[in-house]
Write an enzyme that holds these catalytic residues in place. Structure first.
Site, PDB file in Angstrom:
ATOM      1  N   ASN A 172       0.820  -1.210   0.000  1.00 50.83           N
ATOM      2  CA  ASN A 172       0.000   0.000   0.000  1.00 50.83           C
ATOM      3  C   ASN A 172       0.854   1.260   0.000  1.00 50.83           C
ATOM      4  O   ASN A 172       1.913   1.313   0.627  1.00 50.83           O
ATOM      5  CB  ASN A 172      -0.935   0.007   1.205  1.00 50.83           C
ATOM      6  N   ASP A 174      -0.635   4.236   0.874  1.00 51.09           N
ATOM      7  CA  ASP A 174      -1.442   5.229   1.594  1.00 51.09           C
ATOM      8  C   ASP A 174      -0.811   5.753   2.877  1.00 51.09           C
ATOM      9  O   ASP A 174      -1.341   6.668   3.511  1.00 51.09           O
ATOM     10  CB  ASP A 174      -2.834   4.655   1.902  1.00 51.09           C
ATOM     11  N   HIS A 191       5.856  -0.457  -2.511  1.00 48.90           N
ATOM     12  CA  HIS A 191       5.402   0.349  -3.645  1.00 48.90           C
ATOM     13  C   HIS A 191       5.396   1.837  -3.326  1.00 48.90           C
ATOM     14  O   HIS A 191       4.814   2.627  -4.065  1.00 48.90           O
ATOM     15  CB  HIS A 191       4.026  -0.116  -4.109  1.00 48.90           C
ATOM     16  N   CYS A 229      15.014  20.207  -3.423  1.00 46.32           N
ATOM     17  CA  CYS A 229      15.689  19.813  -2.186  1.00 46.32           C
ATOM     18  C   CYS A 229      16.226  21.065  -1.501  1.00 46.32           C
ATOM     19  O   CYS A 229      16.901  21.894  -2.137  1.00 46.32           O
ATOM     20  CB  CYS A 229      16.836  18.855  -2.500  1.00 46.32           C
ATOM     21  N   CYS A 232      20.401  20.674  -1.608  1.00 46.32           N
ATOM     22  CA  CYS A 232      21.234  20.752  -2.814  1.00 46.32           C
ATOM     23  C   CYS A 232      20.529  21.410  -3.993  1.00 46.32           C
ATOM     24  O   CYS A 232      21.164  21.684  -5.016  1.00 46.32           O
ATOM     25  CB  CYS A 232      21.730  19.359  -3.204  1.00 46.32           C
ATOM     26  N   GLY A 272      -5.589  -9.080   3.207  1.00 47.93           N
ATOM     27  CA  GLY A 272      -6.189  -8.184   2.225  1.00 47.93           C
ATOM     28  C   GLY A 272      -5.409  -8.002   0.940  1.00 47.93           C
ATOM     29  O   GLY A 272      -5.504  -6.964   0.304  1.00 47.93           O
TER      30      GLY A 272
END
Length: 407
Positions: A172, A174, A191, A229, A232, A272
């Site tokens: 997930n 999220d 992921h 960033c 840098c 799940g």
């Protein structure tokens, strides 16, 4: 002097004739399959003598259409959601509780099914993102950052706190495992995480945890978020691994932690997940070991998974229901999610003043009296034409288009 035959023209003519013959053959086969298919749909008693003769004449077409129908029926059954009866569910959860207590190194693999209770749709369920796209329907946009950790997220965090769970491997994006209070070192977000953007120009890569979905302008193979960033000046990128991509970031993916946990595991609990993606990651399954030396596998999912035949126990139930029964069986109280205890507010990096208008996503609001990153409270731009988030459902449509072009 004798003229040499025009071999170039003759071979070209032969190729054209052969191609024409193939086209005509395909057309004849198409007509046969259409005829046979129409006849097979009729009850046997209503078929005429001519239709019965056609079936006898075209046995190969009949057999092929029957095989196709069997494959469709199998696929349909695999997509159906099945629920265990209440008594059977309790009995299975008792077996799971015994396995959890006896495990020396329990690892949990989680998928989209643990977040559906937070109003985040899954992928392959009846109303899942990819299911809807397969049917040609559109997927409505929603701000997934409004979701909060579910009962299952809080149960997992508590089981880790009680030293019953050693590591969590999640598909997930999220960020709900992190927001539940699960320590980063015990988590592999294979992921990515929609709240994290990174600078890969810094060494090691520098993380910036935000209070909003950073994937607004990103998509497959396009990961730049448009922000810079603060150390840098290089462009930041999201951490999402889309369908068809290979994740290379050390964090938050933490593949090293996932592989080490899988190597040590004696019990794996899958919650799940359809496992259609996870099954491809060989390092998570110890398939190089003899069958009796592999981790014992327990699966909680409403639909079929490709690992069902290898599981010691398959539980057909909603993750929140199963985990609530499990915690009751183990005698462990389930903590309630509290925004005041959500670690994301302490870990988040505020935006630079000039970047406050760099997104249109809603910013997570801290609980009353709780301090979060300042920078003008990071109010997003008031533009109403916000872009679709880059990670939710994008990979599927790209893959479908590639398949159609290849067909």
């Amino acid at each position: 002097m004798e003229e040499e035959p025009d071999t170039g023209n003759s071979s070209r003519a032969e190729r054209k004739a052969l191609e024409k013959a193939k086209i005509l053959q395909r057309e004849r086969e198409r007509k046969v399959f259409t005829l046979v298919g129409r006849v097979l749909k009729k009850p046997e008693a209503e078929r005429s003598e001519e239709e019965a003769a056609a079936l006898l004449l075209h046995r190969e077409a009949v057999d092929e259409l029957c095989r196709r129908q069997i494959r469709r029926n199998v696929l349909k059954r695999k997509q159906e959601e099945v629920y265990d009866a209440a008594d059977e569910l309790k009995s299975k959860v008792k077996q799971l509780a015994a396995a959890v207590q006896q495990a020396n190194h329990l690892v949990v693999y989680t998928g989209a099914g643990i977040s559906t209770a937070a109003s985040i749709p899954d992928y392959r369920g009846p109303n899942g993102v990819w299911t809807q796209l397969q049917r040609g329907r559109t997927v409505g946009s929603s701000d997934l950052s409004k979701a909060e950790p579910t009962v299952t997220h809080m149960c997992i965090r508590m089981l880790h706190k009680e030293k019953l769970v050693k590591h969590v491997v999640s598909q997930n994006c999220d960020g709900l495992h992190l927001r539940s209070g699960l320590p980063r070192e015990a988590l592999s977000e294979l992921h990515g995480n929609m709240f994290i953007e990174v600078c890969t120009a810094c060494s090691p890569a520098r993380e910036f945890l935000r209070l909003f979905d950073v994937t607004e302008r990103t998509s497959l193979h396009r990961h730049g978020t448009g922000r810079r960033c603060s150390h840098c000046g290089s462009e930041l990128r999201d951490t999402i691994v889309h369908f068809g991509e290979r994740g290379t970031l050390e964090q938050p993916l933490n593949w090293k932690g996932a592989a080490e946990a899988a190597k040590e595991a004696d019990v794996i609990l899958c919650l799940g997940s359809s496992l259609k993606v996870l099954k491809k990651y060989a390092c998570l399954w110890s398939m190089n070991r003899p069958a009796n030396k592999r981790p014992k596998l327990y699966i909680v999912n409403l639909q079929w998974t490709p690992k069902d035949d290898l599981a010691v126990l398959k539980i057909h139930g909603k993750c929140d229901d199963v985990m609530s029964l499990l915690m009751e069986e183990l005698g462990i109280q389930i903590p309630k999610y509290s925004r005041a205890d959500d670690p994301i507010f302490n870990l988040a990096t505020p935006l630079c003043p000039e970047e406050i208008q760099s997104h249109t996503r809603e910013v997570l609001a801290a609980a009353d009296g709780q301090e979060g990153p300042s920078a003008e409270n990071e109010q997003p731009s008031e533009e109403t034409s916000s872009l679709q988030g880059g990670w939710f459902g994008r990979g599927y449509s790209k893959g479908r288009r590639k398949k159609k072009r290849a067909a």
